[in-house]
Design a protein around this motif. Structure first.
Motif, short mmCIF file in Angstrom:
data_model
loop_
_atom_site.label_atom_id
_atom_site.label_comp_id
_atom_site.label_asym_id
_atom_site.label_seq_id
_atom_site.Cartn_x
_atom_site.Cartn_y
_atom_site.Cartn_z
N ASP A 191 1.01 -1.24 -0.15
CA ASP A 191 -0.43 -0.05 -0.08
C ASP A 191 1.24 1.35 -0.53
N SER A 192 2.05 0.71 0.39
CA SER A 192 3.36 2.15 -0.21
C SER A 192 3.30 3.20 -1.56
N PRO A 193 3.60 4.00 -2.14
CA PRO A 193 3.52 4.23 -3.42
C PRO A 193 4.59 3.93 -3.87
N VAL A 194 4.36 3.08 -5.35
CA VAL A 194 6.46 2.81 -6.03
C VAL A 194 6.10 3.90 -6.93
N VAL A 195 6.92 4.54 -7.56
CA VAL A 195 6.92 5.09 -9.05
C VAL A 195 8.37 3.93 -8.93
N VAL A 196 7.97 3.96 -10.98
CA VAL A 196 8.59 3.12 -11.74
C VAL A 196 9.46 3.84 -12.33
N TYR A 197 10.58 3.86 -12.70
CA TYR A 197 11.17 4.53 -13.93
C TYR A 197 12.34 3.69 -13.92
N THR A 198 13.10 4.31 -15.38
CA THR A 198 14.19 3.67 -16.69
C THR A 198 14.79 4.36 -17.33
N GLY A 199 15.75 4.48 -17.98
CA GLY A 199 16.40 5.17 -19.30
C GLY A 199 17.49 4.53 -19.92
N LYS A 200 17.88 5.32 -20.25
CA LYS A 200 18.99 4.48 -21.46
C LYS A 200 20.46 4.82 -20.22
#
Length: 245
Positions: free
Chosen positions: A32-41
């Motif tokens: 229930d804790s927010p997760v932010v997902v990101y990636t990049g080159k």
């Protein structure tokens, strides 16, 4: 971490629930804790197609996480905006007590896929590049796509050319989906080669466009062609079946 070979079937099968659960626990993830997902080159390789963030977001949600966000454009967009803070420090992480609870209504298995894929109220999408869909390349033992009416919607056509982790504008997306007959009144099954590219379209349709019935065929074309008697079709896109988005 996420997928392993299963009795010789390559890459399309998720790791056992206990392995997924332990991985999320070690990362300190709570349901229930927010997760932010990101990636990049990659800074050195320059590689990175942006699919890592939709794949991880889908996996988190599939195994029971309740509040997942994707950073549109990934870290490359973050850097390009100027003035955004960056850090090279590793955060302190306390293991969590995450419980993996699979949401079985997200994926669709092979037997159910075969049973319903040709129904008039079902749209099957193939997120692979057009040339692969048409049978002009790819690593599979057979070339082409799943017949008879699989619609080719290359996932990159939905993204900015300069940044494959950033979605095109809403107006552009509206037009693309309409042109491909992606109808919210129908069940939409997202597929590709191994289930990875399909997560891009699953995430878009289920959580941004709020389509009511979206599934993902995780085994996708790789699983389809493991059955020698399954037919494939070569050639260009089929016209979409009627209906309004």
């Amino acid at each position: 971490m996420l997928r392993v070979s299963n009795r010789g079937f390559p890459g399309g099968s998720y790791s056992p629930n206990a392995c997924i659960q332990e991985s999320f626990r070690r990362a300190g993830i709570d349901a229930d804790s927010p997760v932010v997902v990101y990636t990049g080159k990659g800074a050195f390789s320059g590689a990175g197609d942006g699919l890592g963030q939709t794949m991880m977001a889908y996996t988190l949600a599939k195994y029971g996480h309740n509040t997942v966000y994707i950073l549109d454009g990934g870290i490359d967009a973050w850097k390009s905006e100027g003035g955004r803070e960056l850090s090279q420090d590793y955060p302190a992480v306390e293991p969590s007590s995450f419980i993996a609870e699979v949401r079985d209504d997200y994926p669709i298995g092979y037997e159910e896929f075969v049973r319903i894929k040709d129904n008039d109220n079902v749209v099957v999408l193939d997120a692979r590049p057009a040339k692969v869909y048409e049978g002009k390349g790819g690593p599979w033992r057979k070339a082409g796509h799943i017949p008879p009416g699989t619609v080719n919607l290359p996932w990159k056509s939905l993204m900015h050319e300069a940044n494959p982790a950033r979605l095109k504008s809403n107006d552009e997306l509206d037009t693309i989906l309409e042109e491909h007959g992606v109808d919210r009144s129908k069940a939409v099954i997202c597929s590709c080669g191994t289930g990875r590219e399909a997560t891009n379209e699953f995430v878009l349709l289920k959580w941004l466009y709020l389509y009511p019935n979206v599934r993902i065929y995780e085994g996708s074309f790789t699983e389809w062609v493991t059955y020698p008697n399954n037919p494939v079709v070569e050639g260009g896109p089929k016209p979409p079946r009627g209906g309004e988005r």
